[in-house]
Design a protein around this motif. Structure first.
Motif, PDB file in Angstrom:
ATOM      1  N   GLN A  32      -6.994   5.478   0.825  1.00 26.15           N
ATOM      2  CA  GLN A  32      -6.827   6.379  -0.474  1.00 26.15           C
ATOM      3  C   GLN A  32      -6.683   5.306  -1.633  1.00 26.15           C
ATOM      4  N   GLY A  33      -6.913   3.792  -1.048  1.00 30.45           N
ATOM      5  CA  GLY A  33      -7.035   2.881  -2.355  1.00 30.45           C
ATOM      6  C   GLY A  33      -6.035   1.521  -1.917  1.00 30.45           C
ATOM      7  N   LEU A  44       0.769   2.160  -5.029  1.00 26.17           N
ATOM      8  CA  LEU A  44      -0.843   2.849  -4.427  1.00 26.17           C
ATOM      9  C   LEU A  44      -1.627   2.860  -5.755  1.00 26.17           C
ATOM     10  N   HIS A  71      -5.137   4.115  -6.801  1.00 28.61           N
ATOM     11  CA  HIS A  71      -5.981   5.144  -6.533  1.00 28.61           C
ATOM     12  C   HIS A  71      -7.537   4.554  -6.905  1.00 28.61           C
ATOM     13  N   ASN A 100      -9.413   6.011  -8.542  1.00 24.69           N
ATOM     14  CA  ASN A 100      -9.713   6.621  -9.937  1.00 24.69           C
ATOM     15  C   ASN A 100      -8.945   5.766 -10.950  1.00 24.69           C
ATOM     16  N   GLU A 150       0.608   4.978  -8.427  1.00 30.14           N
ATOM     17  CA  GLU A 150       1.387   5.947  -8.023  1.00 30.14           C
ATOM     18  C   GLU A 150       2.608   4.997  -7.167  1.00 30.14           C
ATOM     19  N   TYR A 182       0.635   6.508   5.946  1.00 32.23           N
ATOM     20  CA  TYR A 182      -0.274   6.967   4.475  1.00 32.23           C
ATOM     21  C   TYR A 182      -0.834   8.250   4.670  1.00 32.23           C
TER      22      TYR A 182
END
Length: 121
Positions: free
Chosen positions: A18-19, A30, A32, A34, A38, A77
């Protein structure tokens, strides 16, 4: 990403599908793909003062395992769930031959794979 948000140490950064998960001065985050950040550490914020000794991704179990001198925090996760193992003798950890291993002052503890739960021997 905010200029005041960064990893507290290189031991507190890991790449997952996810990152990038990392521990900041504001807790576990987290990043990401993009570029969005988060906050994911709300359930383990009581342990934010503990120093991270190592962080390991166990992809086959969808887990990030974070070792401190008092415990191992585990973040699944896929389920977005945290849990804790009481491990008070760990000094570092890594993946070795497909299994999670943590080191102690007296030797290594390797994750047993023949059990339904996670144990170390």
């Amino acid at each position: 990403m905010s200029r005041d948000l960064g990893a507290v140490s290189h031991e507190a950064v890991a790449l997952i599908p996810q990152g990038l998960i990392f521990k900041s001065s504001k807790g576990w985050q987290l990043l990401h793909g993009n570029g969005g950040v988060e906050y994911i550490g709300d359930k383990v914020s009581d342990y934010d003062s503990e120093t991270v000794l190592s962080i390991v991704v166990v992809e086959t179990q969808h887990q990030v395992r974070i070792l401190s001198s008092s415990r191992m925090l585990v973040w699944d996760y896929l389920a977005n769930q945290w849990f804790e193992w009481t491990i008070t003798d760990g000094v570092h950890s890594c993946m070795y031959r497909g299994r999670h291993v943590y080191l102690t002052a007296t030797g290594t503890r390797t994750q047993e794979v023949t059990h339904t739960g996670v144990t170390y021997g």
